[in-house]
Enzyme design. Structure first.
Site, PDB file in Angstrom:
ATOM      1  N   ASN A 148       0.800  -1.230   0.000  1.00 40.61           N
ATOM      2  CA  ASN A 148       0.000   0.000   0.000  1.00 40.61           C
ATOM      3  C   ASN A 148       0.831   1.277   0.000  1.00 40.61           C
ATOM      4  O   ASN A 148       0.422   2.279  -0.591  1.00 40.61           O
ATOM      5  CB  ASN A 148      -1.025  -0.014   1.145  1.00 40.61           C
ATOM      6  CG  ASN A 148      -0.385   0.009   2.499  1.00 40.61           C
ATOM      7  OD1 ASN A 148       0.636  -0.617   2.722  1.00 40.61           O
ATOM      8  ND2 ASN A 148      -0.979   0.733   3.421  1.00 40.61           N
ATOM      9  N   GLU A 246       3.701  -5.013  12.355  1.00 40.81           N
ATOM     10  CA  GLU A 246       2.825  -3.844  12.158  1.00 40.81           C
ATOM     11  C   GLU A 246       1.685  -4.297  11.271  1.00 40.81           C
ATOM     12  O   GLU A 246       1.881  -4.547  10.078  1.00 40.81           O
ATOM     13  CB  GLU A 246       3.613  -2.705  11.487  1.00 40.81           C
ATOM     14  CG  GLU A 246       4.823  -2.226  12.285  1.00 40.81           C
ATOM     15  CD  GLU A 246       4.444  -1.523  13.588  1.00 40.81           C
ATOM     16  OE1 GLU A 246       3.296  -1.057  13.708  1.00 40.81           O
ATOM     17  OE2 GLU A 246       5.294  -1.459  14.481  1.00 40.81           O
ATOM     18  N   CYS A 280      -3.115   1.840   6.345  1.00 41.05           N
ATOM     19  CA  CYS A 280      -3.471   1.179   7.601  1.00 41.05           C
ATOM     20  C   CYS A 280      -4.046   2.172   8.598  1.00 41.05           C
ATOM     21  O   CYS A 280      -4.774   1.788   9.502  1.00 41.05           O
ATOM     22  CB  CYS A 280      -2.245   0.486   8.180  1.00 41.05           C
ATOM     23  SG  CYS A 280      -0.859   1.601   8.396  1.00 41.05           S
ATOM     24  N   GLU A 454       7.760   0.705  16.144  1.00 43.94           N
ATOM     25  CA  GLU A 454       8.816   1.159  15.232  1.00 43.94           C
ATOM     26  C   GLU A 454       8.875   2.677  15.307  1.00 43.94           C
ATOM     27  O   GLU A 454       8.239   3.293  16.130  1.00 43.94           O
ATOM     28  CB  GLU A 454       8.516   0.661  13.812  1.00 43.94           C
ATOM     29  CG  GLU A 454       8.420  -0.862  13.768  1.00 43.94           C
ATOM     30  CD  GLU A 454       8.344  -1.446  12.361  1.00 43.94           C
ATOM     31  OE1 GLU A 454       8.091  -0.710  11.398  1.00 43.94           O
ATOM     32  OE2 GLU A 454       8.545  -2.669  12.251  1.00 43.94           O
TER      33      GLU A 454
END
Ligand code: NAD
Length: 476
Positions: A148, A246, A280, A454
């Site tokens: 994405n 993630e 996301c 992260e």
């Protein structure tokens, strides 16, 4: 066009000569082929990275920083080419690629170049002699990224990994492999030491799983779906391998009657539909205080209907197609399910009658928090609306999912905003804004949205291991 692996500084075909088609989402036609990596290719890359590790990790941190800066400069010099490639590969509006995502990929490299030179460890003195902590790189690490935000998320991982002194085997998504390949080509062209950054293409079960299971790969940083994240955790567990996951989201957008919602509407619309909802962090569940519900819904629908859908290469385009046939089918099925659940579709709800994988921006309401439409990630241009009556009600709805990635709160009451920010089950909360990113901040999800964090120094810590050294000091 054939996109090869980059292993040990060399372009390489797949070991068994197989290729996968890469499609243009705006037409549905295959426009390129990418190497269909094998377990043998992954192994070659791990071995090359292993050979490169001693030299790379021994470089002074400012030298590693210079390599990252050179990579950033090289992308910047070809910004238009990268943006065009990303736009064609993923069906992303060209302005989004050129003005936001490729520049952010460059910023990732630059940020972690600086981080390499600023990363420091702790020492503890006075209780038991002197203790100091070394933060040492792990060795060869694997990164696996989704389609994405192809170059942005690819660099989000490789930059801290390299800055901290690791060597990398990176697997981009087979759906959008183009800009990772371009980066491999650039790394070789600027003379980056061979084996430091290896790029292996291919599909997850054939290449990704091999990387995760390889005992010479000391850590895996993964961004992608929750389902694959679980699989990676399962494969890594027997080796007690470090993983960062993630994953997906079903993020709430809380709109209170006391907010300046009309003024913020363009951002709220972007938060639902940017990149056709394939981010996301998109707010796919919009929760609206009842007194403004009807007015908000009508204004949202009007704006969603006005979004310019078109060719990704056209600078006027605001919304492009979905990335693949498989993803298009998934989103169309999710809309059908929302209808079956009794949802009312206020706009969109169907594919556009044109070639390619275009779905009209869709707003749905009439569904409660237990419906699959309000619980499962759709990852398309589909937002649901739910009314709420109080702050507690809003919080309960916001937290009524297994995910916990991000949330945005729109209110004029700062006390309330801070109260909710503390109580919402999410790793990232925005107040009266969306997608405001500062690369120093931690980034990560809770629950089914992932494991670990992260971003900034969190990423530098993930890609290093602490070792404490204690020294006895003679008392006078
Ligand atoms: P995906 O999980 O299908 O694939 C992601 C990557 O994993 C790809 O490179 C793929 O080839 C690889 N892969 C697939 N199966 C694998 C396996 N068995 N073992 C190892 N690797 C495997 O995800 P996607 O469809 O590419 O991306 C969309 C998803 O990513 C959405 O769920 C979205 O929410 C999530 N995402 C999360 C974040 C975040 O930061 N939390 C950011 C972007 C996207």
């Amino acid at each position: 066009m054939r996109l090869t692996h980059w292993i040990d500084g060399q372009a390489r075909d797949a070991g068994d000569g197989q290729w996968l088609n890469v499609h243009d989402p705006a037409t549905g036609r295959a426009y390129a082929q990418v190497a269909r990596g094998t377990a043998g290719d992954a192994r070659l890359a791990v071995e090359a990275a292993g050979r490169a590790f001693p030299g790379w990790s021994a470089l002074p941190s400012f030298e590693r920083a210079r390599w990252l800066e050179r990579l950033a400069d090289a992308i910047e010099a070809r910004l238009d080419a990268f943006a065009q490639a990303e736009s064609l590969d993923g069906g992303k509006p060209i302005t989004l690629a050129r003005d936001i995502e490729i520049p952010r990929a460059i910023s990732n490299l630059r940020f972690f170049a600086h981080a390499a030179t600023q990363f420091a460890s702790e020492s503890h003195h006075g209780q038991a002699g002197l203790n100091y902590t070394l933060r040492q790189p792990l060795g060869v690490v694997g990164t696996i990224s989704p389609w994405n935000l192809p170059l942005y998320l690819f660099t989000w991982k490789i930059a801290p990994a390299l800055a901290a002194g690791n060597t990398v085997v990176a697997k981009p998504s087979e759906v959008t492999p183009r800009t990772a390949s371009m980066l491999g080509e650039i790394a070789a062209a600027i003379g980056m030491p061979p084996g430091v950054l290896n790029i292996v293409h291919g599909v997850g079960p054939e290449v990704g799983e091999v990387l995760v299971a390889d005992s010479d790969v000391k850590a895996v940083s993964f961004t992608g779906s929750t389902q694959v994240g679980r699989r990676i955790a399962t494969l890594a567990a027997p080796q007690l391998k470090k993983v960062s996951l993630e994953l997906g989201g079903k993020n709430p957008t809380l709109v209170f009657a006391d907010s300046r919602w009309r003024e913020h509407l363009p951002t709220i619309v972007r938060s639902a539909f940017q990149n056709s909802g394939q981010i996301c962090l998109c707010g796919s569940r919009i929760l609206v205080e009842r007194p403004i519900y009807d007015a908000f819904r009508d204004a949202l629908v009007e704006r969603a209907n006005a979004l310019r859908i078109g060719e990704p290469a056209d600078p006027a385009t605001e919304l492009g197609p979905l990335v693949s046939q498989a993803h298009f089918d998934k989103v169309i099925a999710a809309i059908a399910r929302a209808r079956d659940e009794g949802g009312r579709i206020w706009c969109g709800g169907e594919a556009l009658r044109r070639p390619g994988w275009f779905v009209a921006p869709t707003v749905i309401d009439g569904l409660g928090p237990d419906c699959a439409s309000n619980r499962e990630e759709i990852f398309g241009p589909v937002a649901t609306l739910q009314p709420f009556d109080s702050e507690d009600d809003a919080l309960a709805l916001a937290n009524a999912v297994d995910y916990g990635l991000s949330a945005s709160i729109w209110t004029g009451n700062l006390d309330r905003a801070h109260r909710l920010a503390a109580d919402i089950h999410a790793g990232i909360v925005w107040i009266n804004t969306w997608m405001m990113r500062d690369l120093r901040t931690p980034f990560g999800g809770r629950g089914q949205s992932g494991l670990g964090s992260e971003g900034g120094m969190e990423a530098m810590r993930f890609f290093t291991e602490p070792k404490n050294v204690g020294i006895a000091l003679q008392r006078r």
